[in-house]
Design a protein around this motif. Structure first.
Motif, PDB file in Angstrom:
ATOM      1  N   LEU A  42      32.275  41.386 -37.068  1.00 40.02           N
ATOM      2  CA  LEU A  42      30.895  41.397 -36.591  1.00 40.02           C
ATOM      3  C   LEU A  42      29.903  41.320 -37.748  1.00 40.02           C
ATOM      4  N   ASP A  43      30.249  41.933 -38.874  1.00 43.76           N
ATOM      5  CA  ASP A  43      29.379  41.850 -40.052  1.00 43.76           C
ATOM      6  C   ASP A  43      29.274  40.410 -40.550  1.00 43.76           C
ATOM      7  N   ILE A  44      30.392  39.689 -40.545  1.00 42.93           N
ATOM      8  CA  ILE A  44      30.372  38.293 -40.992  1.00 42.93           C
ATOM      9  C   ILE A  44      29.479  37.462 -40.072  1.00 42.93           C
ATOM     10  N   GLY A  45      29.599  37.684 -38.761  1.00 45.04           N
ATOM     11  CA  GLY A  45      28.759  36.964 -37.813  1.00 45.04           C
ATOM     12  C   GLY A  45      27.283  37.183 -38.082  1.00 45.04           C
ATOM     13  N   GLN A  46      26.913  38.431 -38.394  1.00 46.02           N
ATOM     14  CA  GLN A  46      25.501  38.715 -38.660  1.00 46.02           C
ATOM     15  C   GLN A  46      25.052  38.100 -39.982  1.00 46.02           C
ATOM     16  N   GLU A  47      25.943  38.082 -40.977  1.00 44.40           N
ATOM     17  CA  GLU A  47      25.601  37.443 -42.250  1.00 44.40           C
ATOM     18  C   GLU A  47      25.345  35.943 -42.064  1.00 44.40           C
ATOM     19  N   LEU A  48      25.980  35.353 -41.066  1.00 38.40           N
ATOM     20  CA  LEU A  48      25.792  33.926 -40.799  1.00 38.40           C
ATOM     21  C   LEU A  48      24.552  33.667 -39.936  1.00 38.40           C
TER      22      LEU A  48
END
Length: 239
Positions: A24-30
């Motif tokens: 989920l953190d990666i998704g938000q970083e994108l």
């Protein structure tokens, strides 16, 4: 652009909770507020039983599962038969049912996004969605620039999720008594304790007692959460 180190952290996760947080953190970083990853071991497995990771609004997930909205969700139909991603916005939804579905999703801040089909090398099926509350991702070309990163993230997510997804699918379903199952089915249909007591010819206190046991068995705090888990495990099939 997704960073390789972040992708490798998915493989290094020691628990499903750690894996979920990383994804989920990666998704938000994108640049996407919401991410959903759902996968089943094969097409014969009901979608309600998927290994699911999501930071979608909880009430929307409960409504989606309880009303079996995957039947009208055009992204699910797309992923069943295609391998290419689908970039969705208002024009993706057609007919009264799909337009009503989209209006419901928008009320929870899910306005535009990208959904990538999952067709795993071991027969798995699923999808991965990245969603924004606005329309900029689908409207101005940002989605096209993000597709390579999102496709790479999907592939890493599928491979790294296997040890957690397989464990979850092997877990035994919650065992309910006949009376508990009766109560839960009526609660899933939207009935109150008083209404269920009239239907089953038992006291309201008895219904509340059964529901308390059901919530304890599912390890949840609310009736709606118990209904969602029961649907996911195939214990209850919505009417």
């Amino acid at each position: 652009m997704v960073r390789l180190q972040n992708l490798l952290e998915l493989f290094n996760a020691q628990s499903a909770t750690e894996w979920r947080t990383t994804l989920l953190d990666i998704g938000q970083e994108l640049g996407f507020e919401h991410t959903l990853f759902g996968i089943v071991p094969n097409r014969a497995t009901p979608l309600e039983s998927s290994f699911l990771v999501s930071n979608y609004p909880e009430q929307w997930r409960a409504t989606y599962d309880a009303q079996r909205l995957h039947a009208v969700d055009p992204t699910v139909g797309h992923c069943l038969s295609r391998t290419m991603p689908i970039i969705w916005e208002p024009t993706t939804f057609h007919g009264n049912d799909q337009n009503e579905f989209y209006e419901q999703a928008c009320s929870y801040g899910l306005r535009s996004g990208i959904t990538l089909p999952i067709h795993g090398s071991q027969g798995e099926f699923g999808l991965m969605s990245f969603v924004a509350s606005g329309r900029h991702h689908a409207a101005n070309g940002d989605a096209l620039e993000a597709l390579s990163s999102l496709s790479l993230l999907r592939d890493y997510a599928v491979e790294s999720s296997r040890k957690f997804a397989q464990t979850e699918h092997k877990q035994q379903a919650v065992q309910l008594t006949g009376k508990e199952l009766e109560c839960l089915k009526w609660v899933a249909a939207g009935k109150s304790s008083w209404e269920v007591s009239r239907i089953l010819g038992r006291s309201e206190a008895t219904i509340n007692f059964h529901m308390a046991n059901i919530m304890r068995k599912f390890d949840v705090q609310t009736r709606q959460q118990a209904v969602v888990k029961a649907i996911k495990q195939g214990v209850v099939v919505p009417a």
